[in-house]
Design a protein around this motif. Sequence first.
Motif, PDB file in Angstrom:
ATOM      1  N   TRP A   1      -3.728  -9.147   0.668  1.00  0.00           N
ATOM      2  CA  TRP A   1      -4.291  -7.718   0.546  1.00  0.00           C
ATOM      3  C   TRP A   1      -3.290  -7.010   0.129  1.00  0.00           C
ATOM      4  O   TRP A   1      -2.285  -6.455   0.957  1.00  0.00           O
ATOM      5  CB  TRP A   1      -5.038  -7.587   1.951  1.00  0.00           C
ATOM      6  CG  TRP A   1      -5.702  -6.130   2.025  1.00  0.00           C
ATOM      7  CD1 TRP A   1      -4.867  -4.792   2.047  1.00  0.00           C
ATOM      8  CD2 TRP A   1      -7.026  -6.181   1.692  1.00  0.00           C
ATOM      9  NE1 TRP A   1      -6.084  -3.938   1.732  1.00  0.00           N
ATOM     10  CE2 TRP A   1      -7.334  -4.489   2.003  1.00  0.00           C
ATOM     11  CE3 TRP A   1      -8.100  -6.787   1.620  1.00  0.00           C
ATOM     12  CZ2 TRP A   1      -8.593  -4.017   1.634  1.00  0.00           C
ATOM     13  CZ3 TRP A   1      -9.443  -6.359   1.400  1.00  0.00           C
ATOM     14  CH2 TRP A   1      -9.522  -5.044   1.369  1.00  0.00           C
ATOM     15  N   ARG A   2      -3.426  -6.285  -1.197  1.00  0.00           N
ATOM     16  CA  ARG A   2      -2.507  -5.247  -1.454  1.00  0.00           C
ATOM     17  C   ARG A   2      -2.509  -3.885  -0.879  1.00  0.00           C
ATOM     18  O   ARG A   2      -3.831  -3.673  -0.832  1.00  0.00           O
ATOM     19  CB  ARG A   2      -2.325  -4.930  -2.954  1.00  0.00           C
ATOM     20  CG  ARG A   2      -1.511  -6.344  -3.543  1.00  0.00           C
ATOM     21  CD  ARG A   2      -1.844  -6.479  -5.155  1.00  0.00           C
ATOM     22  NE  ARG A   2      -1.459  -7.431  -5.705  1.00  0.00           N
ATOM     23  CZ  ARG A   2      -1.382  -8.872  -5.618  1.00  0.00           C
ATOM     24  NH1 ARG A   2      -2.484  -9.125  -5.091  1.00  0.00           N
ATOM     25  NH2 ARG A   2      -0.629  -9.671  -6.323  1.00  0.00           N
ATOM     26  N   THR A   3      -1.853  -3.233  -0.195  1.00  0.00           N
ATOM     27  CA  THR A   3      -2.018  -2.001   0.618  1.00  0.00           C
ATOM     28  C   THR A   3      -2.457  -0.935  -0.591  1.00  0.00           C
ATOM     29  O   THR A   3      -1.873  -0.972  -1.616  1.00  0.00           O
ATOM     30  CB  THR A   3      -0.801  -1.557   1.465  1.00  0.00           C
ATOM     31  OG1 THR A   3       0.307  -1.250   0.379  1.00  0.00           O
ATOM     32  CG2 THR A   3      -0.372  -2.595   2.267  1.00  0.00           C
ATOM     33  N   ASP A   4      -2.823   0.325   0.098  1.00  0.00           N
ATOM     34  CA  ASP A   4      -3.219   1.290  -0.797  1.00  0.00           C
ATOM     35  C   ASP A   4      -1.893   1.842  -1.465  1.00  0.00           C
ATOM     36  O   ASP A   4      -1.878   2.043  -2.687  1.00  0.00           O
ATOM     37  CB  ASP A   4      -3.651   2.453  -0.062  1.00  0.00           C
ATOM     38  CG  ASP A   4      -5.136   2.079   0.322  1.00  0.00           C
ATOM     39  OD1 ASP A   4      -5.563   1.194  -0.111  1.00  0.00           O
ATOM     40  OD2 ASP A   4      -5.869   2.898   1.212  1.00  0.00           O
ATOM     41  N   ALA A   5      -0.599   1.727  -0.748  1.00  0.00           N
ATOM     42  CA  ALA A   5       0.492   2.296  -1.132  1.00  0.00           C
ATOM     43  C   ALA A   5       0.915   1.322  -2.451  1.00  0.00           C
ATOM     44  O   ALA A   5       1.486   1.913  -3.425  1.00  0.00           O
ATOM     45  CB  ALA A   5       1.672   2.468  -0.058  1.00  0.00           C
ATOM     46  N   GLU A   6       0.793   0.061  -2.156  1.00  0.00           N
ATOM     47  CA  GLU A   6       1.320  -0.845  -3.216  1.00  0.00           C
ATOM     48  C   GLU A   6       0.374  -0.832  -4.445  1.00  0.00           C
ATOM     49  O   GLU A   6       1.178  -0.565  -5.506  1.00  0.00           O
ATOM     50  CB  GLU A   6       0.942  -2.277  -2.770  1.00  0.00           C
ATOM     51  CG  GLU A   6       2.085  -3.149  -2.170  1.00  0.00           C
ATOM     52  CD  GLU A   6       1.765  -4.485  -1.748  1.00  0.00           C
ATOM     53  OE1 GLU A   6       1.999  -5.319  -2.559  1.00  0.00           O
ATOM     54  OE2 GLU A   6       1.018  -4.665  -0.765  1.00  0.00           O
ATOM     55  N   LEU A   7      -0.876  -0.508  -4.414  1.00  0.00           N
ATOM     56  CA  LEU A   7      -1.841  -0.213  -5.568  1.00  0.00           C
ATOM     57  C   LEU A   7      -1.300   1.011  -6.176  1.00  0.00           C
ATOM     58  O   LEU A   7      -1.102   1.034  -7.503  1.00  0.00           O
ATOM     59  CB  LEU A   7      -3.120  -0.335  -5.171  1.00  0.00           C
ATOM     60  CG  LEU A   7      -3.820  -1.434  -4.426  1.00  0.00           C
ATOM     61  CD1 LEU A   7      -5.292  -1.335  -4.021  1.00  0.00           C
ATOM     62  CD2 LEU A   7      -3.811  -2.615  -5.651  1.00  0.00           C
ATOM     63  N   ALA A   8      -1.065   2.115  -5.430  1.00  0.00           N
ATOM     64  CA  ALA A   8      -0.695   3.261  -6.100  1.00  0.00           C
ATOM     65  C   ALA A   8       0.500   3.081  -6.925  1.00  0.00           C
ATOM     66  O   ALA A   8       0.712   3.613  -7.673  1.00  0.00           O
ATOM     67  CB  ALA A   8      -0.547   4.397  -4.832  1.00  0.00           C
ATOM     68  N   ALA A   9       1.516   2.628  -6.266  1.00  0.00           N
ATOM     69  CA  ALA A   9       2.643   2.234  -6.872  1.00  0.00           C
ATOM     70  C   ALA A   9       2.945   1.464  -8.117  1.00  0.00           C
ATOM     71  O   ALA A   9       3.482   1.545  -9.264  1.00  0.00           O
ATOM     72  CB  ALA A   9       3.730   1.390  -6.044  1.00  0.00           C
ATOM     73  N   ALA A  10       1.714   0.693  -8.156  1.00  0.00           N
ATOM     74  CA  ALA A  10       1.531  -0.195  -9.397  1.00  0.00           C
ATOM     75  C   ALA A  10       0.540   0.609 -10.515  1.00  0.00           C
ATOM     76  O   ALA A  10       0.126   0.126 -11.524  1.00  0.00           O
ATOM     77  CB  ALA A  10       0.974  -1.533  -8.787  1.00  0.00           C
ATOM     78  N   GLY A  11       0.206   1.599 -10.185  1.00  0.00           N
ATOM     79  CA  GLY A  11      -0.448   2.574 -10.850  1.00  0.00           C
ATOM     80  C   GLY A  11      -2.267   2.102 -10.765  1.00  0.00           C
ATOM     81  O   GLY A  11      -2.832   2.521 -11.790  1.00  0.00           O
ATOM     82  N   ILE A  12      -2.451   1.469  -9.832  1.00  0.00           N
ATOM     83  CA  ILE A  12      -3.970   0.919  -9.711  1.00  0.00           C
ATOM     84  C   ILE A  12      -4.795   1.885  -8.728  1.00  0.00           C
ATOM     85  O   ILE A  12      -4.279   1.992  -7.613  1.00  0.00           O
ATOM     86  CB  ILE A  12      -3.956  -0.424  -9.215  1.00  0.00           C
ATOM     87  CG1 ILE A  12      -3.340  -1.303 -10.095  1.00  0.00           C
ATOM     88  CG2 ILE A  12      -5.457  -0.908  -9.026  1.00  0.00           C
ATOM     89  CD1 ILE A  12      -2.833  -2.716  -9.758  1.00  0.00           C
ATOM     90  N   ASP A  13      -5.693   2.415  -9.235  1.00  0.00           N
ATOM     91  CA  ASP A  13      -6.390   3.302  -8.259  1.00  0.00           C
ATOM     92  C   ASP A  13      -7.667   2.738  -7.841  1.00  0.00           C
ATOM     93  O   ASP A  13      -8.139   1.551  -8.382  1.00  0.00           O
ATOM     94  CB  ASP A  13      -6.556   4.867  -8.792  1.00  0.00           C
ATOM     95  CG  ASP A  13      -7.458   4.748  -9.970  1.00  0.00           C
ATOM     96  OD1 ASP A  13      -8.178   4.057 -10.270  1.00  0.00           O
ATOM     97  OD2 ASP A  13      -7.285   5.776 -10.614  1.00  0.00           O
TER      98      ASP A  13
END
Length: 477
Positions: A427-439
């Motif tokens: 489960w990718r955290t919100d922070a991880e997703l944001a860092a990967a440019g995924i919203d």
Amino acid sequence: MSDGIVPQHILIVGAGVFGLSTALSLLSNAAYKRSRITIVDGSPSLPNPYGSSVDASRIVRADYIYKHYSRLALEAQGLWRDTTQDGWGGEGRYHEPGFVLTADEATGGRYVKEALDTVRKLAAEDDTRSWVDATKLKELENPDQIRAATGYNQVSGNYGYANFNSGWADAEKSVAYALRRIRQEGGDRVTIRSGSHVAKVLVSTPERCTGVELVGGEQITADLTVLAAGAWTPTLIDLRGRCLATGQTLGYVDITEDEVKAMQDRPTIMNMSRGMFIIPPRTKELKIARHGYGYLNPVEIPRKNILPGLLNVDLDGGQAEAGEVVQVSIPKVNIPIPLEGQNALREALRGLVPHIAERPFSKTRLCWYCDTPTGDFLITYHPRYQNLFIATGGSGHGFKFFPVIGDKIVEAIQGKLDAELTKQWRWRTDAELAAAGIDKDFNACDDGSRAGPKGMTLEEEVAKGGNETVTSRASRL
Ligand SMILES: Cc1cc2nc3c(=O)[nH]c(=O)nc-3n(C[C@H](O)[C@H](O)[C@H](O)COP(=O)(O)OP(=O)(O)OC[C@H]3O[C@@H](n4cnc5c(N)ncnc54)[C@H](O)[C@@H]3O)c2cc1C
């Protein structure tokens, strides 16, 4: 469970590849010999004709750019190759005529070259198990070589390779086989309930999942709930930014017995620049499909219906109430495909099998992927609710793992999954997703294997018209 306590009652939501393979693995695992297992599926009949796991055929190949999926696919293939009556590949469930991956070098060539590289490396490593025979790999450097390897007429793409170690499985027969084995091996310990649509996941305080409530109000309690609802999983829990239902186009054309004979032993052909593929037919029906970004079907859900991490989606498309709404793409089945999709399929038929290309589609189908941003599966505990496990995110390539994915899911339930897969399926955290440019509004899987237009919505494409031309047997699927 990862805390070491064995659940007495395990509830699996979804009777597709992920749910059924989990059930088979639990049944063969001594740790769960006293556990009861209930499988619920909303479909009135099983195998579910609208489920992603049910179709005439699915490709079984280790041709990936990522080695961990290739290795797992080879493990699965070892079992598919058991063609004894009770084996995975028995009773005509598995065939191995090969797989040819092609591309226009400029627009899909990278994936094809990297997949060949991965398979060659595995062939070099795999000298003991003989799962990959290097002599069955052939680089194809021009359209003539592609034509010679496939038998198809005019092939789009000027580069590719053939892997005659790969094959395909009859998807519907395989789901029926798994259901049969679960009934036989599970006896009284297993209950399989079709026509049981989960309306919501039940949670208590402190944040713990206690089971589900079905449409109609019946509650089923369980010590462990496994959500394996495929492309519908985002209707049960909040998976925005993590999973997305995308509708993929398929068309079927009637062919003659002679045409079946001519094509049945050809390799599957897939063009990575356009996403179009044909799996060889075994019946008098030729299927053509697109592995693409797919259509989105966003519906608006009132924000008030979102408990932290959980959704309560009205699948009948109830209108959002006044107030803030969020959008979630959800599957829509039993409708003809948009004209855009029909045209793409038709164009590919004209290239590959021109003498068949102008025949009417006998049926078409929108089949739904549960796409993740990277194409990695999502196999992990819910980060918030104890006793709630997620097994989904098939991303258009989950079928081939049917014989082995359940073992991996159970290892993950027990906290024993190897580190590489745990990381890949986390489960990718919100922070991880944001860092990967995924919203939260990500609208396409970018695993490098997709082609075709991006970001199309079903509603807009249907509104353009022409889709109603295919109606004859569309309602069958
Ligand atoms: C067109 C197409 C082509 C594909 N080609 C390939 C291929 O060639 N090779 C390959 O390896 N993979 C392929 N895949 C991917 C593969 O088929 C999927 O990854 C896999 O089948 C997903 O299985 P699943 O169990 O997650 O979902 P499903 O098979 O869809 O099962 C989910 C089940 O959950 C049930 N459900 C949903 N919501 C609820 C609810 N609220 N209550 C109760 N039940 C519910 C549904 O009725 C359904 O039966 C393809 C997929 C598609 C759509």
